[in-house]
Write a protein that holds these residues in place. Structure first.
Motif, PDB file in Angstrom:
ATOM      1  N   ARG A  19      47.628  40.920  42.878  1.00 49.69           N
ATOM      2  CA  ARG A  19      48.708  40.908  41.897  1.00 49.69           C
ATOM      3  C   ARG A  19      48.126  40.574  40.523  1.00 49.69           C
ATOM      4  NH1 ARG A  19      50.185  42.546  45.971  1.00 49.69           N
ATOM      5  NH2 ARG A  19      52.022  42.014  47.236  1.00 49.69           N
ATOM      6  N   GLY A  20      48.916  40.872  39.509  1.00 48.35           N
ATOM      7  CA  GLY A  20      48.515  40.564  38.150  1.00 48.35           C
ATOM      8  C   GLY A  20      47.718  41.688  37.512  1.00 48.35           C
ATOM      9  N   HIS A  21      47.464  41.531  36.224  1.00 44.02           N
ATOM     10  CA  HIS A  21      46.751  42.549  35.464  1.00 44.02           C
ATOM     11  C   HIS A  21      45.702  41.890  34.568  1.00 44.02           C
ATOM     12  CE1 HIS A  21      49.708  45.576  36.675  1.00 44.02           C
ATOM     13  NE2 HIS A  21      50.648  44.689  36.399  1.00 44.02           N
ATOM     14  N   GLY A  22      44.651  42.642  34.281  1.00 50.12           N
ATOM     15  CA  GLY A  22      43.634  42.195  33.345  1.00 50.12           C
ATOM     16  C   GLY A  22      42.865  40.989  33.848  1.00 50.12           C
ATOM     17  N   PRO A  23      42.381  40.165  32.920  1.00 52.64           N
ATOM     18  CA  PRO A  23      41.549  39.024  33.328  1.00 52.64           C
ATOM     19  C   PRO A  23      42.318  37.965  34.106  1.00 52.64           C
ATOM     20  CG  PRO A  23      42.031  38.938  30.974  1.00 52.64           C
ATOM     21  CD  PRO A  23      42.517  40.263  31.460  1.00 52.64           C
ATOM     22  N   ALA A  24      43.660  37.988  34.054  1.00 53.62           N
ATOM     23  CA  ALA A  24      44.450  36.992  34.769  1.00 53.62           C
ATOM     24  C   ALA A  24      44.912  37.487  36.132  1.00 53.62           C
ATOM     25  CB  ALA A  24      45.668  36.595  33.928  1.00 53.62           C
ATOM     26  N   SER A  25      44.349  38.570  36.640  1.00 53.72           N
ATOM     27  CA  SER A  25      44.759  39.110  37.935  1.00 53.72           C
ATOM     28  C   SER A  25      44.043  38.377  39.070  1.00 53.72           C
ATOM     29  CB  SER A  25      44.462  40.606  38.009  1.00 53.72           C
ATOM     30  OG  SER A  25      43.065  40.834  37.992  1.00 53.72           O
TER      31      SER A  25
ATOM     32  N   GLU B 231      40.434  39.722  39.716  1.00 51.03           N
ATOM     33  CA  GLU B 231      39.390  39.190  38.838  1.00 51.03           C
ATOM     34  C   GLU B 231      38.999  37.778  39.270  1.00 51.03           C
ATOM     35  OE1 GLU B 231      37.709  40.930  36.611  1.00 51.03           O
ATOM     36  OE2 GLU B 231      38.900  42.600  37.381  1.00 51.03           O
ATOM     37  N   TRP B 232      39.972  36.984  39.741  1.00 54.50           N
ATOM     38  CA  TRP B 232      39.630  35.649  40.250  1.00 54.50           C
ATOM     39  C   TRP B 232      38.734  35.785  41.472  1.00 54.50           C
ATOM     40  CZ3 TRP B 232      39.329  32.450  44.292  1.00 54.50           C
ATOM     41  CH2 TRP B 232      39.274  31.069  44.066  1.00 54.50           C
ATOM     42  N   ALA B 233      39.072  36.712  42.372  1.00 56.10           N
ATOM     43  CA  ALA B 233      38.271  36.903  43.583  1.00 56.10           C
ATOM     44  C   ALA B 233      36.855  37.349  43.242  1.00 56.10           C
ATOM     45  CB  ALA B 233      38.945  37.925  44.496  1.00 56.10           C
ATOM     46  N   VAL B 234      36.712  38.221  42.252  1.00 57.25           N
ATOM     47  CA  VAL B 234      35.380  38.687  41.860  1.00 57.25           C
ATOM     48  C   VAL B 234      34.581  37.550  41.236  1.00 57.25           C
ATOM     49  CG1 VAL B 234      34.135  40.242  40.311  1.00 57.25           C
ATOM     50  CG2 VAL B 234      36.096  41.090  41.600  1.00 57.25           C
TER      51      VAL B 234
ATOM     52  N   LEU C  95      25.112  40.733  40.562  1.00 56.32           N
ATOM     53  CA  LEU C  95      26.096  40.632  39.492  1.00 56.32           C
ATOM     54  C   LEU C  95      26.437  42.004  38.918  1.00 56.32           C
ATOM     55  CD1 LEU C  95      24.926  37.429  37.577  1.00 56.32           C
ATOM     56  CD2 LEU C  95      26.830  37.671  39.168  1.00 56.32           C
ATOM     57  N   GLU C  96      25.450  42.891  38.844  1.00 49.59           N
ATOM     58  CA  GLU C  96      25.716  44.236  38.338  1.00 49.59           C
ATOM     59  C   GLU C  96      26.688  44.984  39.252  1.00 49.59           C
ATOM     60  OE1 GLU C  96      22.044  46.246  37.792  1.00 49.59           O
ATOM     61  OE2 GLU C  96      21.243  44.729  36.414  1.00 49.59           O
ATOM     62  N   SER C  97      26.506  44.850  40.556  1.00 50.52           N
ATOM     63  CA  SER C  97      27.400  45.544  41.485  1.00 50.52           C
ATOM     64  C   SER C  97      28.811  44.984  41.413  1.00 50.52           C
ATOM     65  CB  SER C  97      26.849  45.443  42.907  1.00 50.52           C
ATOM     66  OG  SER C  97      26.743  44.086  43.314  1.00 50.52           O
ATOM     67  N   LEU C  98      28.952  43.675  41.219  1.00 52.46           N
ATOM     68  CA  LEU C  98      30.278  43.091  41.089  1.00 52.46           C
ATOM     69  C   LEU C  98      30.911  43.413  39.744  1.00 52.46           C
ATOM     70  CD1 LEU C  98      29.686  39.594  42.733  1.00 52.46           C
ATOM     71  CD2 LEU C  98      31.159  41.421  43.603  1.00 52.46           C
ATOM     72  N   ALA C  99      30.081  43.651  38.726  1.00 51.98           N
ATOM     73  CA  ALA C  99      30.621  43.969  37.398  1.00 51.98           C
ATOM     74  C   ALA C  99      31.374  45.292  37.397  1.00 51.98           C
ATOM     75  CB  ALA C  99      29.492  44.003  36.369  1.00 51.98           C
ATOM     76  N   VAL C 100      30.934  46.234  38.200  1.00 46.91           N
ATOM     77  CA  VAL C 100      31.563  47.565  38.215  1.00 46.91           C
ATOM     78  C   VAL C 100      32.453  47.764  39.440  1.00 46.91           C
ATOM     79  CG1 VAL C 100      29.729  48.593  36.827  1.00 46.91           C
ATOM     80  CG2 VAL C 100      29.501  48.559  39.308  1.00 46.91           C
ATOM     81  N   LEU C 101      32.765  46.679  40.162  1.00 45.19           N
ATOM     82  CA  LEU C 101      33.618  46.795  41.343  1.00 45.19           C
ATOM     83  C   LEU C 101      35.024  47.196  40.927  1.00 45.19           C
ATOM     84  CD1 LEU C 101      33.636  46.222  44.478  1.00 45.19           C
ATOM     85  CD2 LEU C 101      34.650  44.019  43.876  1.00 45.19           C
ATOM     86  N   ARG C 102      35.596  48.171  41.607  1.00 45.51           N
ATOM     87  CA  ARG C 102      36.929  48.662  41.289  1.00 45.51           C
ATOM     88  C   ARG C 102      37.862  48.463  42.476  1.00 45.51           C
ATOM     89  NH1 ARG C 102      35.691  47.747  37.193  1.00 45.51           N
ATOM     90  NH2 ARG C 102      35.142  49.057  35.413  1.00 45.51           N
TER      91      ARG C 102
END
Length: 454
Positions: free
Chosen positions: A288-294, A297-300, A344-351
């Motif tokens: 749930r959520g959008h952007g950096p507050a989703s 993003e917390w899980a990543v 970190l690179e692989s997590l940076a581009v995780l979709r």
């Protein structure tokens, strides 16, 4: 913290000590077409002033010939040739320009500040050069109002200008293309040119320093219930490593420090030689959520912090998603702290994933059997699939995704946590207010750190 990017109307700062460039905003290049076939822009030509002067000179020459006024013919010829000479000068300036872009740093954490430096060199400018660099809105400046500069002259070492970027969300961003519009001193001719192609700016997930290690169910002979290795014959009672900035002084092992003539610190517990498999739930329907507050993003950010912590402890780390697919590749033979950048690179581009259920088949070939799962919204069938795939258990960090968005309601995370505990798993429930450091402390069972902020 570095200041945020300036508003679009304000001039972007130039590098201090450079008199060759001014930060006054100039006219931006013609906007890009937003739909349909791309509009083909005129690369070089006369301005409205130049075309009017050309037409006036031609009319003057024709009129002077009709009136048999030789002096007027000379004046008309001069007026006629002036915009053509300006066009030649504009074309020459376009070909002699040399432009370079530098990203400092080339990689930064989400929320961190960076700088884009532009270096312009070449022949002398006989007019103004207006440049605009296109930057995604998420990386700082708005794409509709790109950073713009006006360069009036080039010194011996050229001109240098720069502007800040501060992306709030991880990912790979395109910085550019850089477009320029130059004119002659009289404003009779101009040229438009793509000075530089786009560069890639990689924004890594934010990493929080962690200590300790959570409990994992025994997955192999010789491992205790806490997931660490048991000391065997000849194993020293205390494991130490060199001091790193940020380590607590109470962890310094003074006897070993005196023997080695450098500060050494104790490890709280022994690294697990068999390693850990980090499973991240990236299903779009589970967050749930959008952007950096989703919640995603917390899980990543949590997964990145745990991966860095375990790799720096010397443990092997495998990174998979809910379908069992490996997230990113690490070159063979790269282990420990050397494996941190590719992780970190692989997590940076995780979709986000479009899948709706768990299909992970369990530990893959060469993957550690101990698992730490970071889960979003978890349904009963997801719990069943997870327990079936990892029958020896593990540790699950469950996100109460409703706390990230009040607009939707899903099954409480506490229900899934209770089902996992009954199956022999360790489970920790976190909300949107829980910091990464506190979630890790709760998972490790260290209440003394539970109130720390990340």
């Amino acid at each position: 913290m570095a200041p945020t990017a300036p508003p679009p109307e304000a001039p972007a700062p130039t590098e201090p000590g450079d008199p060759a460039a001014t930060g006054a905003p100039g006219s931006s290049p013609a906007p890009l077409a937003t739909g349909g076939a791309p509009r083909r822009e005129r690369r070089a030509g006369l301005t409205v002033r130049g075309r009017c002067l050309l037409a006036g000179g031609a009319a003057m020459v024709v009129s002077a010939i009709a009136l048999d006024e030789r002096d007027l013919v000379r004046i008309g010829a001069f007026v006629l040739l002036l915009p053509l000479l300006a066009l030649v000068v504009a074309l020459r300036s376009r070909r002699s320009l040399q432009v370079g872009r530098t990203l400092e740093p080339a990689r930064l954490e989400a929320g961190g500040a960076g700088t884009v430096l532009l270096r312009i060199a070449g022949g002398a400018l006989l007019g103004a050069l207006r440049i605009a660099d296109h930057v995604p809105d998420a990386a700082g400046p708005a794409d509709r109002y790109p950073p713009r500069f006006t360069v009036h002259r080039l010194g011996r070492r050229g001109a240098r200008v720069g502007y800040p970027v501060r992306p709030a969300v991880r990912g790979a961003y395109r910085i550019g293309p850089l477009r320029g519009r130059g004119t002659d001193a009289l404003g009779l001719a101009e040229f438009r040119h793509d000075l530089l192609p786009a560069d890639r700016l990689l924004v890594l997930p934010r990493v929080t320093p962690l200590t300790g290690r959570p409990a994992l169910t025994s997955t192999a002979a010789g491992r205790g219930a806490e997931g660490g290795s048991r000391p065997g014959p000849g194993t020293p009672d205390v494991l130490i490593r060199p001091y790193r900035q940020g380590d607590e002084l109470r962890r310094v092992h003074w006897r070993s420090s005196a023997r080695r003539d450098e500060l050494m610190v104790r490890l709280d517990d022994r690294p697990d030689p068999s390693g850990v498999t980090l499973l991240i739930d990236r299903r779009d329907s589970a967050h749930r959520g959008h952007g950096p507050a989703s919640s995603l993003e917390w899980a990543v950010a949590f997964t990145a912090s745990v991966a860095v912590h375990l790799l720096q402890r010397g443990e092997a780390v495998a990174l998979v998603d809910e379908s069992g697919d490996t997230v990113g590749d690490v070159p063979p033979g790269v282990t420990g702290a050397d494996a941190v950048p590719p992780r970190l690179e692989s997590l940076a581009v995780l979709r986000p994933s479009a899948s709706t259920g768990f299909t992970a088949p369990g530990p893959g070939p060469g993957h550690p059997e101990g698992v730490l799962a970071v889960l979003g919204g978890t349904a009963p069938q997801d719990v069943t699939a997870l327990v079936s795939a990892w029958p020896r258990g593990g540790h699950a960090v469950l996100l109460d995704v409703d706390s990230w968005s009040a607009a939707t309601r899903s099954r409480p995370a506490s229900v899934a946590a209770a089902a996992l505990r009954r199956a022999g798993w360790h489970a920790t429930v976190v909300t949107s207010d829980t910091t990464v450091q506190r979630a890790w402390a709760d998972a490790c069972g260290t209440p003394g750190l539970a109130g720390a902020t990340g």
